[in-house]
Write a protein that holds these residues in place. Structure first.
Motif, PDB file in Angstrom:
ATOM      1  N   GLU A 114       0.835  -1.202   0.000  1.00 24.83           N
ATOM      2  CA  GLU A 114       0.000   0.000   0.000  1.00 24.83           C
ATOM      3  C   GLU A 114       0.870   1.252   0.000  1.00 24.83           C
ATOM      4  O   GLU A 114       0.565   2.247  -0.684  1.00 24.83           O
ATOM      5  CB  GLU A 114      -0.918  -0.011   1.229  1.00 24.83           C
ATOM      6  CG  GLU A 114      -1.767   1.231   1.404  1.00 24.83           C
ATOM      7  CD  GLU A 114      -2.789   1.454   0.290  1.00 24.83           C
ATOM      8  OE1 GLU A 114      -3.418   2.522   0.273  1.00 24.83           O
ATOM      9  OE2 GLU A 114      -2.943   0.552  -0.567  1.00 24.83           O
ATOM     10  N   TYR A 115       1.956   1.195   0.748  1.00 23.77           N
ATOM     11  CA  TYR A 115       2.878   2.321   0.776  1.00 23.77           C
ATOM     12  C   TYR A 115       3.458   2.571  -0.615  1.00 23.77           C
ATOM     13  O   TYR A 115       3.572   3.723  -1.061  1.00 23.77           O
ATOM     14  CB  TYR A 115       3.998   2.058   1.774  1.00 23.77           C
ATOM     15  CG  TYR A 115       5.116   3.076   1.705  1.00 23.77           C
ATOM     16  CD1 TYR A 115       4.983   4.321   2.322  1.00 23.77           C
ATOM     17  CD2 TYR A 115       6.281   2.809   1.010  1.00 23.77           C
ATOM     18  CE1 TYR A 115       5.990   5.257   2.243  1.00 23.77           C
ATOM     19  CE2 TYR A 115       7.290   3.740   0.925  1.00 23.77           C
ATOM     20  CZ  TYR A 115       7.143   4.963   1.543  1.00 23.77           C
ATOM     21  OH  TYR A 115       8.139   5.893   1.460  1.00 23.77           O
ATOM     22  N   ARG A 150       2.084   1.927  -3.436  1.00 23.23           N
ATOM     23  CA  ARG A 150       1.034   2.514  -4.281  1.00 23.23           C
ATOM     24  C   ARG A 150       0.891   4.011  -4.006  1.00 23.23           C
ATOM     25  O   ARG A 150       0.840   4.826  -4.935  1.00 23.23           O
ATOM     26  CB  ARG A 150      -0.292   1.799  -4.029  1.00 23.23           C
ATOM     27  CG  ARG A 150      -1.428   2.268  -4.944  1.00 23.23           C
ATOM     28  CD  ARG A 150      -2.739   1.622  -4.560  1.00 23.23           C
ATOM     29  NE  ARG A 150      -3.228   2.116  -3.281  1.00 23.23           N
ATOM     30  CZ  ARG A 150      -3.873   3.274  -3.124  1.00 23.23           C
ATOM     31  NH1 ARG A 150      -4.086   4.067  -4.175  1.00 23.23           N
ATOM     32  NH2 ARG A 150      -4.290   3.643  -1.940  1.00 23.23           N
ATOM     33  N   TYR A 197       4.160  -0.635  -9.915  1.00 25.46           N
ATOM     34  CA  TYR A 197       2.919   0.124  -9.926  1.00 25.46           C
ATOM     35  C   TYR A 197       2.930   1.095 -11.104  1.00 25.46           C
ATOM     36  O   TYR A 197       3.962   1.630 -11.491  1.00 25.46           O
ATOM     37  CB  TYR A 197       2.734   0.892  -8.619  1.00 25.46           C
ATOM     38  CG  TYR A 197       2.095   0.056  -7.540  1.00 25.46           C
ATOM     39  CD1 TYR A 197       0.770  -0.347  -7.647  1.00 25.46           C
ATOM     40  CD2 TYR A 197       2.820  -0.355  -6.431  1.00 25.46           C
ATOM     41  CE1 TYR A 197       0.185  -1.129  -6.665  1.00 25.46           C
ATOM     42  CE2 TYR A 197       2.237  -1.142  -5.443  1.00 25.46           C
ATOM     43  CZ  TYR A 197       0.924  -1.525  -5.561  1.00 25.46           C
ATOM     44  OH  TYR A 197       0.351  -2.308  -4.606  1.00 25.46           O
ATOM     45  N   PRO A 252      -2.637 -10.009  -0.279  1.00 25.81           N
ATOM     46  CA  PRO A 252      -2.420  -8.791  -1.077  1.00 25.81           C
ATOM     47  C   PRO A 252      -1.186  -8.874  -1.967  1.00 25.81           C
ATOM     48  O   PRO A 252      -1.168  -8.320  -3.069  1.00 25.81           O
ATOM     49  CB  PRO A 252      -2.276  -7.688  -0.015  1.00 25.81           C
ATOM     50  CG  PRO A 252      -1.887  -8.401   1.244  1.00 25.81           C
ATOM     51  CD  PRO A 252      -2.566  -9.737   1.177  1.00 25.81           C
ATOM     52  N   TYR A 263      -0.793  -8.213  -6.081  1.00 24.99           N
ATOM     53  CA  TYR A 263       0.191  -7.266  -6.605  1.00 24.99           C
ATOM     54  C   TYR A 263       0.988  -7.908  -7.743  1.00 24.99           C
ATOM     55  O   TYR A 263       1.120  -7.348  -8.832  1.00 24.99           O
ATOM     56  CB  TYR A 263       1.113  -6.816  -5.467  1.00 24.99           C
ATOM     57  CG  TYR A 263       2.364  -6.103  -5.911  1.00 24.99           C
ATOM     58  CD1 TYR A 263       2.333  -4.765  -6.280  1.00 24.99           C
ATOM     59  CD2 TYR A 263       3.594  -6.759  -5.952  1.00 24.99           C
ATOM     60  CE1 TYR A 263       3.480  -4.093  -6.680  1.00 24.99           C
ATOM     61  CE2 TYR A 263       4.743  -6.097  -6.340  1.00 24.99           C
ATOM     62  CZ  TYR A 263       4.678  -4.766  -6.703  1.00 24.99           C
ATOM     63  OH  TYR A 263       5.812  -4.112  -7.100  1.00 24.99           O
TER      64      TYR A 263
END
Length: 472
Positions: free
Chosen positions: A86-87, A89, A117, A188, A192
């Protein structure tokens, strides 16, 4: 305007080191370029390792600039895979902002990143993006083929156990040996990497730290498009082996370990080191010690605190069998926590390497012609070990069938016996099998050196890569 190449490592010390080495390679061949490295700052990261490394590189007077990206406030108290992804992203927008700032004073020829990403807004800047893959081509082949494997089953790979998976370019691999982030299809990290192929197909190319003769099957499978069922395969640039500069390594154990090696006969010492995250239980340490003692071989062993320990420094007198250090004094040296691996592997006294099979460690061993005993622990290391043993034929495998094939963090399923350790150590250092492996390792070292001579595969790939930046 000066011509700049921007490098963006994802959080993680080994990613930073890998991208710095890539930057130094670029400057070695094209000193008129400048390098800017975007530094991610992880929430809750109190480690000084990366900051110390950056400080050291900054003092080398190379045209490498470090640009710290803004920190993102933590959303939870742990740095698990979900948080890190998440970081990454959320960090993507800061990368674009940094590039916009740099373009005011520099001509940015390319962005090279180890994150996959999509950077929204990057197309408007007309800066070509390349992905730098820090592991081997065989792992890249699996990630590119993951959507195809996904459609062949509804189960997680961790639940398929010994089922063999067939991926173009690599030997058949047990499902449980897939890279750790891929084992749980509901996690997750799996999602990814599931998008890996589609992200990479939108790039200008993928840079891989390997060389053609080391992984010909995987490289050919990727380049031919066999790994991706739908979509285009981007150009693949195999520019390895790219390894850590031994001069960038430092530590209190440097003089002790290297001075001890200076007093040992040529190719007589077995080096045991399991990476920055490779730890064992107290019971496993004891079995390794017994195996080493019974083998009667010289050894240099890097020992960390056991799993579950709250101490940074291992208490060797408690952790190792009673009297072990005294009985092996002279023919063995145990170093706490860390040793300068690169400098040790290239030392003339080192004749074998017991390793966790991290890709950087394997490339260092290959570059110095050191034969290997493979003992994979986590991440993609089981895959690396399979390729290393079955295709490259550069290692003798430790039997980990009763050890950690897939276990939850903190659990341990079985132990590798002292007898197994002794057996594989003696095979490598004493028996004919080890002599054959040593000769094969020396031949591969020569191939690695040839890859970077004029006209060699890595030299040619690198030259083609640089030429593509000029084309935009």
């Amino acid at each position: 305007m000066k011509e700049t190449i921007v490098l963006h490592p994802v959080p993680g010390f080994h990613h930073m080191v890998s991208l710095v080495e890539l930057g130094k390679l670029i400057l070695q061949h094209h000193p008129h370029f400048s390098i800017t490295i975007l530094v991610p700052t992880m929430p809750l990261d109190t480690s000084t390792t990366t900051s110390s490394y950056i400080s050291h590189i900054s003092k080398t007077h190379l045209p490498i600039t470090f640009f710290s990206l803004p920190s993102i406030p933590p959303h939870q108290e742990t740095q698990d895979h979900a948080m890190i992804l998440e970081y990454m992203r959320l960090n993507a927008s800061y990368v674009v902002d940094a590039l916009q700032t740099m373009r005011l004073s520099s001509s940015v020829l390319a962005l090279i990143t180890s994150s996959v990403y999509i950077y929204d807004g990057l197309d408007n800047l007309h800066i070509p993006t390349y992905y730098y893959f820090t592991s081997c081509a065989s792992t890249l082949a699996i990630l590119l083929h993951l959507p195809t494997l996904h459609n062949q089953t509804t189960k997680s790979f961790k639940d398929l156990n010994d089922t063999l998976l067939h991926v173009p370019g690599i030997p058949p691999i047990k499902a449980s040996y897939m890279p750790q982030p891929l084992l749980d299809r509901d996690g997750p990290a799996y999602h990814y990497f599931f998008n890996y192929a589609s992200c990479m197909s939108k790039s200008k190319g993928v840079i891989v730290n390997t060389f053609d003769i080391l992984e010909p099957q995987a490289i050919n499978a990727i380049a031919s498009g066999s790994c991706i069922s739908n979509g285009a395969t981007p150009p693949i640039y195999s520019i390895g082996p790219l390894i850590t500069d031994a001069k960038d390594q430092s530590g209190n154990s440097t003089s002790e370990a290297l001075a001890w090696l200076d007093a040992q006969p040529s190719r007589s010492v077995l080096f045991l080191c399991f990476g920055s995250k490779g730890t064992f239980s107290e019971a496993q340490h004891e079995k390794i010690a017994h195996g080493l003692e019974r083998s009667n071989q010289r050894f240099l062993w890097v020992v960390k605190s056991p799993k579950g320990s709250t101490s940074d420094q291992p208490q060797l007198e408690i952790l190792l069998p009673e009297g072990f250090l005294e009985r092996t004094k002279g023919r063995g040296l145990v170093v706490k926590c860390w040793a300068p691996q690169n400098a040790i592997l290239r030392h003339d006294s080192v004749g074998g390497f017991v390793t966790h099979c991290g890709w950087n460690s394997l490339l260092e061993a290959v570059s110095y012609g050191v034969p290997i005993v493979s003992w994979p622990l986590y991440a993609e290391q089981h895959l690396n070990a399979v390729v290393l043993v079955e295709e490259m034929k550069l290692a003798i495998p430790i039997d980990t069938s009763t050890s950690m094939v897939f276990c939850k963090e903190g659990e341990e399923e079985g132990l590798v016996s002292a007898e197994e350790v002794e057996k594989k150590v003696r095979q490598l250092m004493e028996f004919e099998e080890g002599k054959v492996l040593r000769q094969r390792s020396l031949e591969t070292r020569a191939m690695a050196m040839a890859a970077w001579t004029s006209g060699g595969s890595s030299f040619t790939a690198f030259s083609t890569l640089v030429a593509s930046w000029k084309q935009g």
